[in-house]
Design a protein around this motif. Sequence first.
Motif, mmCIF file in Angstrom:
data_model
loop_
_atom_site.group_PDB
_atom_site.id
_atom_site.type_symbol
_atom_site.label_atom_id
_atom_site.label_comp_id
_atom_site.label_asym_id
_atom_site.label_seq_id
_atom_site.Cartn_x
_atom_site.Cartn_y
_atom_site.Cartn_z
ATOM 1 N N PHE A 238 -44.466 130.090 25.235
ATOM 2 C CA PHE A 238 -43.711 129.787 25.918
ATOM 3 C C PHE A 238 -41.851 129.456 24.932
ATOM 4 C CE2 PHE A 238 -45.255 126.115 28.569
ATOM 5 C CZ PHE A 238 -46.452 126.768 28.266
ATOM 6 N N PHE B 281 -32.675 130.952 30.942
ATOM 7 C CA PHE B 281 -33.635 129.576 30.892
ATOM 8 C C PHE B 281 -34.931 129.513 31.286
ATOM 9 C CE2 PHE B 281 -33.498 126.189 33.853
ATOM 10 C CZ PHE B 281 -31.743 126.393 34.732
ATOM 11 N N VAL C 265 -37.000 127.654 35.167
ATOM 12 C CA VAL C 265 -36.908 126.549 35.621
ATOM 13 C C VAL C 265 -37.800 125.521 35.634
ATOM 14 C CG1 VAL C 265 -35.237 127.714 36.893
ATOM 15 C CG2 VAL C 265 -37.555 127.861 37.396
ATOM 16 N N LEU C 266 -39.877 126.045 34.775
ATOM 17 C CA LEU C 266 -41.094 125.700 34.786
ATOM 18 C C LEU C 266 -40.764 124.865 33.007
ATOM 19 C CD1 LEU C 266 -43.003 127.425 35.889
ATOM 20 C CD2 LEU C 266 -42.451 125.888 36.386
ATOM 21 N N HIS C 267 -39.746 125.262 32.291
ATOM 22 C CA HIS C 267 -40.073 125.267 30.840
ATOM 23 C C HIS C 267 -38.491 124.869 30.822
ATOM 24 C CE1 HIS C 267 -44.590 126.837 32.124
ATOM 25 N NE2 HIS C 267 -44.238 125.105 31.720
ATOM 26 N N PRO C 268 -37.264 123.932 31.011
ATOM 27 C CA PRO C 268 -36.173 124.296 30.411
ATOM 28 C C PRO C 268 -35.777 124.083 28.882
ATOM 29 C CG PRO C 268 -36.739 122.167 32.439
ATOM 30 C CD PRO C 268 -37.945 122.661 31.987
ATOM 31 N N GLN C 269 -36.741 124.093 28.121
ATOM 32 C CA GLN C 269 -36.521 124.295 26.949
ATOM 33 C C GLN C 269 -36.802 125.188 26.194
ATOM 34 O OE1 GLN C 269 -39.150 123.204 28.498
ATOM 35 N NE2 GLN C 269 -41.020 123.061 27.155
ATOM 36 N N THR D 261 -35.409 128.771 26.250
ATOM 37 C CA THR D 261 -33.778 129.114 26.659
ATOM 38 C C THR D 261 -33.962 130.825 25.991
ATOM 39 O OG1 THR D 261 -32.849 128.453 24.673
ATOM 40 C CG2 THR D 261 -33.015 127.067 27.291
#
Lengths: 102, 322
Positions: A29, A87, A89-93, A95
Motif C-alpha cells: 500500500f 494517489f 482512488v481505492l486507498h486515498p491514504q 499518495t
Amino acid sequence: MKTRLLALLCLMLSMPVWAEEVKINIKEFMFMPVVLNVSVGTKVTWVNDDQIPHTVAETRKVFRSGALDTNDSFSWLFDKPGEFEYFCVLHPQMTGKIVVTQ
Amino acid sequence: MDIRSKRPQRTDELLNPDRRTLLKCSAWAGAGVIWAMSGGIPRAFALDETGNVADPRALASSFHFVQISDSHIGFNKEANPEPVKTLQVAIDRVVALPQRPSLILHTGDITHLSKAEEFDTAAQLLKGLPSTVHYVPGEHDTLDEGGGKLYLERYGKGTRGNGWYSFDDHGVHFIALVNVFNFQAGHEASLGADQLAWLADDLRAVSSSTPIVVFTHIPLWTIYQPWGWGTEDGDHAIAMLRKYGSVTVLNGHIHQVIQKVEGNITFHTARGTAYPQPAPGTAPSPGPMTVAADQLRNYLGITDVRATQGDHPLALIDSTLV
C-alpha cells in the motif's frame, strides 16, 4: 486521449536520445519511491506488486489509470516540467509525487 | 495468537464496566466476544466462561435480518483462491437459519474489480438467498470505466445520488449510505454534502422512538486512520442520529468484526465472505491476510441481527463459516 496521442507524437519527433524509463513499485500500500525526480521526456511505469488492486490518479486528473490488479502496470510519459501529485482512488491514504524538470 | 490471549486480562481495565454493562455488551456482540476501546481502536476481547451469557439465540426476537459483506467475487489470490465457494457457504448458512430472515443487507464489495462478469457471477449466487437483498456499493464495485456505472445500473434503481436510499421494514427505518465515491488524496472516505442534506431530510419524518439501522460500506466512524478505515464526514451523519433511541450502524470493508457502543448508537462491522484482513495496525498494510486453508472459514462469516419490540437494542450475532 487525443491530446495524449498528440503529446506522444510531438515527443517522438523531439525525442532526445537520453529519454529514459523509470519504474515505481506499488507494494504494501505504498508507492516506491514516494517522491520521484525525473527529467522531461521520462516515461514512468507503475507496477502493482500487491495482492490488492490499486490505481494511479493525478489529483488534477492529468492522468488516471484504471484498476491495476496484481502485476498490472500503467505508464505515463512526462512531457512537461512540473509537480504531479497522485494517489490511489481505492486507498486515498496512498499518495506520491513526480517532480519533472527540464 | 498471543495478542488474543492477553485480551481478557485487559478488558476490565479498559472498559471498566459494571457487571451489568459487561453482560449487556456481550449479549449484543454474541459469538463470545466483547468490545472495548484500546488506544482509540475498538478491539475484540474473548469472553471467558464466567463472562458468557446465555445463548443469544434465546433472545426473543420479533424479526431478524442478515448482513453479508465483502464477497470480492473475482479475487483469486492466495488468501482465498475461491471466494465463489465461500460466498456459497455463507448463502447456505442463511438458507439454513431456523427462521427465514425478513431481509438481507449486502454491505458492499460484491465484486473485486467491478467487471461485468464478476457482477454476473455474484448476482447468480446471491439469487439463492431466501429474502430480498438490499445493497450498498464498496469501492471495489466502482472500478469500472464509468466509475460505478455498472453497479448503479444493476442496483441503483430508485436510489438517489450515487445509490443512497431508505426504507422501512417491521417498524425499523433502514438507511443505505454510500461512501465510496469522490475519494480525495490523503483523505478518508466521505458521504458528501448532498447525501448529508438528503439524510437530514429523510430523518425529518422519523420519530425518535423508531429503531434505525444505517448500513454503509466503509465504517462510518474512524477505526484506523492510517489505513483509511473511516469516513471523514461520518460524524455529521452520526450527530443527526444521536437523538434516536436505538441506532445500529452496520459496515463492512475491513473483513473482521469490530464493534463500538456510544450512547444509543451501536457501530458494528461484519466479517467478509472472501478473505480476512489484519487487525488495525498489526501489519504493515491492510492487505489480505493469508491463514492456513483449513482455518480460513474461521475468519469469514455473516451477521444475524435480531430485533425485539420495545426499547431494546438490536442483538447482533456474528457467526463464522465453520
